[in-house]
Scaffold this motif. Structure first.
Motif, short mmCIF file in Angstrom:
data_model
loop_
_atom_site.label_atom_id
_atom_site.label_comp_id
_atom_site.label_asym_id
_atom_site.label_seq_id
_atom_site.Cartn_x
_atom_site.Cartn_y
_atom_site.Cartn_z
N ASN A 204 -4.07 11.76 4.91
CA ASN A 204 -2.63 12.04 4.82
C ASN A 204 -1.81 10.87 5.35
N LEU A 205 -2.25 10.31 6.46
CA LEU A 205 -1.56 9.17 7.06
C LEU A 205 -1.61 7.97 6.11
N ALA A 206 -2.75 7.73 5.47
CA ALA A 206 -2.89 6.62 4.54
C ALA A 206 -1.97 6.80 3.34
N ALA A 207 -1.83 8.02 2.83
CA ALA A 207 -0.95 8.28 1.69
C ALA A 207 0.51 8.02 2.06
N GLU A 208 0.93 8.49 3.23
CA GLU A 208 2.30 8.26 3.68
C GLU A 208 2.57 6.78 3.90
N PHE A 209 1.61 6.10 4.51
CA PHE A 209 1.76 4.67 4.76
C PHE A 209 1.88 3.90 3.45
N SER A 210 1.08 4.25 2.45
CA SER A 210 1.14 3.58 1.15
C SER A 210 2.50 3.73 0.51
N ALA A 211 3.04 4.93 0.55
CA ALA A 211 4.35 5.18 -0.05
C ALA A 211 5.43 4.37 0.67
N CYS A 212 5.40 4.37 1.99
CA CYS A 212 6.40 3.62 2.77
C CYS A 212 6.26 2.12 2.53
N TYR A 213 5.04 1.64 2.42
CA TYR A 213 4.81 0.21 2.21
C TYR A 213 5.33 -0.23 0.84
N LEU A 214 5.14 0.59 -0.18
CA LEU A 214 5.66 0.23 -1.51
C LEU A 214 7.19 0.16 -1.51
N ILE A 215 7.84 1.08 -0.82
CA ILE A 215 9.30 1.05 -0.71
C ILE A 215 9.74 -0.20 0.03
N TYR A 216 9.06 -0.53 1.11
CA TYR A 216 9.37 -1.72 1.89
C TYR A 216 9.24 -2.98 1.04
N ARG A 217 8.16 -3.07 0.24
CA ARG A 217 7.94 -4.25 -0.60
C ARG A 217 9.03 -4.38 -1.66
N LYS A 218 9.49 -3.27 -2.23
CA LYS A 218 10.56 -3.33 -3.23
C LYS A 218 11.86 -3.82 -2.62
N LYS A 219 12.17 -3.36 -1.41
CA LYS A 219 13.42 -3.76 -0.75
C LYS A 219 13.41 -5.22 -0.33
N ASN A 220 12.29 -5.71 0.15
CA ASN A 220 12.22 -7.05 0.74
C ASN A 220 11.63 -8.10 -0.19
N ARG A 221 11.60 -7.83 -1.46
CA ARG A 221 11.04 -8.78 -2.42
C ARG A 221 12.03 -9.90 -2.69
N LYS A 222 11.54 -11.14 -2.69
CA LYS A 222 12.40 -12.27 -3.01
C LYS A 222 12.67 -12.29 -4.51
N ASP A 223 13.86 -12.69 -4.87
CA ASP A 223 14.18 -12.87 -6.28
C ASP A 223 13.47 -14.13 -6.78
N HIS A 224 13.06 -14.11 -8.03
CA HIS A 224 12.41 -15.27 -8.61
C HIS A 224 13.43 -16.38 -8.81
N GLU A 225 13.03 -17.62 -8.50
CA GLU A 225 13.93 -18.74 -8.70
C GLU A 225 13.99 -19.15 -10.17
N ARG A 226 12.93 -18.91 -10.91
CA ARG A 226 12.88 -19.26 -12.32
C ARG A 226 12.64 -18.01 -13.14
N GLN A 227 12.94 -18.13 -14.41
CA GLN A 227 12.61 -17.05 -15.32
C GLN A 227 11.10 -16.97 -15.46
N MET A 228 10.60 -15.80 -15.80
CA MET A 228 9.17 -15.66 -16.00
C MET A 228 8.70 -16.57 -17.13
N GLY A 229 7.66 -17.34 -16.88
CA GLY A 229 7.11 -18.24 -17.89
C GLY A 229 7.82 -19.58 -17.96
N ALA A 230 8.77 -19.83 -17.06
CA ALA A 230 9.54 -21.07 -17.13
C ALA A 230 8.95 -22.19 -16.28
N GLY A 231 7.83 -21.96 -15.64
CA GLY A 231 7.23 -22.97 -14.79
C GLY A 231 6.53 -24.06 -15.57
N GLN A 232 5.88 -24.93 -14.85
CA GLN A 232 5.17 -26.04 -15.47
C GLN A 232 4.01 -25.52 -16.31
N LYS A 233 3.86 -26.08 -17.47
CA LYS A 233 2.78 -25.67 -18.37
C LYS A 233 1.50 -26.43 -18.00
#
Length: 77
Positions: free
Chosen positions: A27-56
């Protein structure tokens, strides 16, 4: 070393080592997983480039030749 599978099968061992029953730990692991996913969504850095726009990637043309019985690679580019 503690075997994770054995710990999750044996309720008595789990209580002795962690202080929680197997059910409480799951139960603790399930609650922790849910909280961690929410935390990751809130604190995610925005991408500096568009997807696929990096060096080939760069692949050179490779040719293997045999010189005096020795295989050698030659590259173009």
């Amino acid at each position: 070393m503690i075997n994770k599978e054995r710990l999750l099968r044996d309720n008595r061992l789990c209580k002795a080592i962690i202080g929680l029953s197997v059910e409480e730990l799951k139960n603790l692991a399930a609650e922790f997983s849910a909280c961690y996913l929410i935390y990751r969504k809130k604190n995610r850095k925005d991408h500096e480039r568009q997807m696929g726009a990096g060096q080939k990637g760069f692949i050179r043309d490779c040719k293997i030749i045999c010189v005096n019985g020795i295989l050698r690679k030659t590259f173009k580019g």
